[in-house]
Design an enzyme around this catalytic site. Sequence first.
Site, short mmCIF file in Angstrom:
data_model
loop_
_atom_site.label_atom_id
_atom_site.label_comp_id
_atom_site.label_asym_id
_atom_site.label_seq_id
_atom_site.Cartn_x
_atom_site.Cartn_y
_atom_site.Cartn_z
N LYS A 74 0.86 -1.19 0.00
CA LYS A 74 0.00 0.00 0.00
C LYS A 74 0.90 1.24 0.00
O LYS A 74 1.91 1.28 0.72
CB LYS A 74 -0.89 -0.03 1.24
CG LYS A 74 -1.97 1.04 1.29
CD LYS A 74 -2.86 0.84 2.53
CE LYS A 74 -4.03 1.82 2.57
NZ LYS A 74 -4.91 1.61 3.75
N SER A 149 -9.87 1.40 2.52
CA SER A 149 -9.02 2.25 1.70
C SER A 149 -7.91 1.49 0.97
O SER A 149 -7.35 2.02 0.01
CB SER A 149 -8.39 3.33 2.58
OG SER A 149 -7.49 2.75 3.51
N SER A 173 -9.94 -1.00 6.76
CA SER A 173 -9.36 -0.83 5.43
C SER A 173 -8.61 -2.03 4.87
O SER A 173 -8.22 -2.01 3.70
CB SER A 173 -8.42 0.37 5.42
OG SER A 173 -9.18 1.53 5.26
N1 GLN Z 1 -13.19 3.57 5.90
C1 GLN Z 1 -12.70 4.02 7.16
C2 GLN Z 1 -12.35 5.48 7.07
O1 GLN Z 1 -12.63 6.06 6.08
C3 GLN Z 1 -11.53 3.21 7.59
C4 GLN Z 1 -10.30 3.56 6.86
C5 GLN Z 1 -9.09 2.76 7.28
O2 GLN Z 1 -9.22 1.71 7.93
N2 GLN Z 1 -7.94 3.28 6.93
O3 GLN Z 1 -11.83 6.07 7.95
#
Ligand code: GLN
Length: 471
Positions: A74, A149, A173
């Site tokens: 990532k 994400s 995410s």
């Molecule tokens: N979707 C969640 C957010 O927008 C979690 C994101 C993540 O785990 N980095 O914060």
Amino acid sequence: MRAAEIAAGVRAGTLRAADLTEQHLARIAEREGEIHAFNHVMADEARAQAARIDAAAAAGNDPGPLAGVTVALKDNMCTRGVPTTCSSRILEGWKPPYNATVVDTLHAAGAVVVGKTNLDEFAMGSSTENSAFGPTRNPLDTSRVPGGSSGGSAAAVAAGFSQFSLGSDTGGSIRQPAALCGVVGVKPTYGYVSRYGLVAFASSLDQIGPFTSSVEDAALVLDVIGGHDPHDSTSIPQQHPSLVDSLQQGVEGLRIGRITDLPEGADPDVNERLEAAFEALAAAGATIVDVEVPAFTFGLTAYYLIAPAEASSNLARYDGVRYGMRVEAADTNAMYGATREKGFGDEVKRRIMLGTYALSAGYYDAYYGKALKVRRLIHDDFERAYTKADVLLTPTSPSVAFEFGSKGDNPLAMYLCDTYTIPTNLAGHPGMSVPYGTGAHGLPVGVQVLAGTLQEPTMFRVAAALERSVS
Ligand code: GLN
């Protein structure tokens, strides 16, 4: 092939890391134009590393437990001399002067890094639509999102671009995109894997973990990257037991918890797969028990105060001076403002404003302070549940992969994607998503296995049993 077989072959000289790397680079050349899993493909670096590994094996040296196994990272993990963008314009042009600990660990284990994957800007989102460089497409249906994400990392494994990938999970995410792309995704206990060199979003929640196409691969990767790192003060100062060793133990006698007061909202096709998972584990000798986790339902609300609060602080460092882009202006203050205005996308700005508000004098107790109390309740409710059950099973995502743009103008709808994943982050506990058949439109459904602090071995036993029952 399983990662362990690949590494065994490369170590023995019956497989060549160079060939395996070329196969993955060819696959990337074939489909990356359509999928956009990567911000940056590292073909030259991958070939050089593969050559080093083959040379080591030929010279009789052990190239390591992940010899010749390809990995995608990532793009919020620092790679020395290689752009690390967090899919944000504000980091454009920045090349870290050091590697994240996980990157060094993977190199030392013989893994071959093929590239840096796309994400929602600074890991904020659930669809990868918030990337400044355009979205990633779901390899199983390119009209749909891969989740987020870590959407690029999930898509890379689902598309066969790499044997495994790493993502970060602050509120879901890793697990949510794993579910939407039909792969395994693990968020370990907070502190299990070093976060040194992971660009911080919400430091009290962030964890690194793997995406793989099998439970065994995930166990192997975590056995390699888990453990104490003196560079990360939040990493747990102990060695973890081998997860690979736990896989064959079965689930006989284990207590599998069903959360009776779980927030509603999962689609019927998702709930059907969850029921099938309970049945399969019961058939394999586990006992299903009812538990309550009353504060689970407040997870989302607490998270959207705590995570933005921490993000507003962490992202204050992007000021046009220390990293990446700068927009010139009349004086320093104007330069800060102009850089941040141009460099950050809408969702990141929304989080910074939310977080700054939650932390501001006069509101701190009512918002941030209260959210911390809720966090404690969630943790305690889980701990009580884990006296009655060894693991808990929930849906990972309320739905299968959705279409591009379907939640784009409604932040709340997007936030609801993480209803089932977020409470675990707040508690600091481990959780993983295991693909468990298909739901609507023939798309994959993930079942989430949750466990208490450092109960990864039990979590993996259950995940392995689920995998055996579905394939
Ligand atoms: N979707 C969640 C957010 O927008 C979690 C994101 C993540 O785990 N980095 O914060």
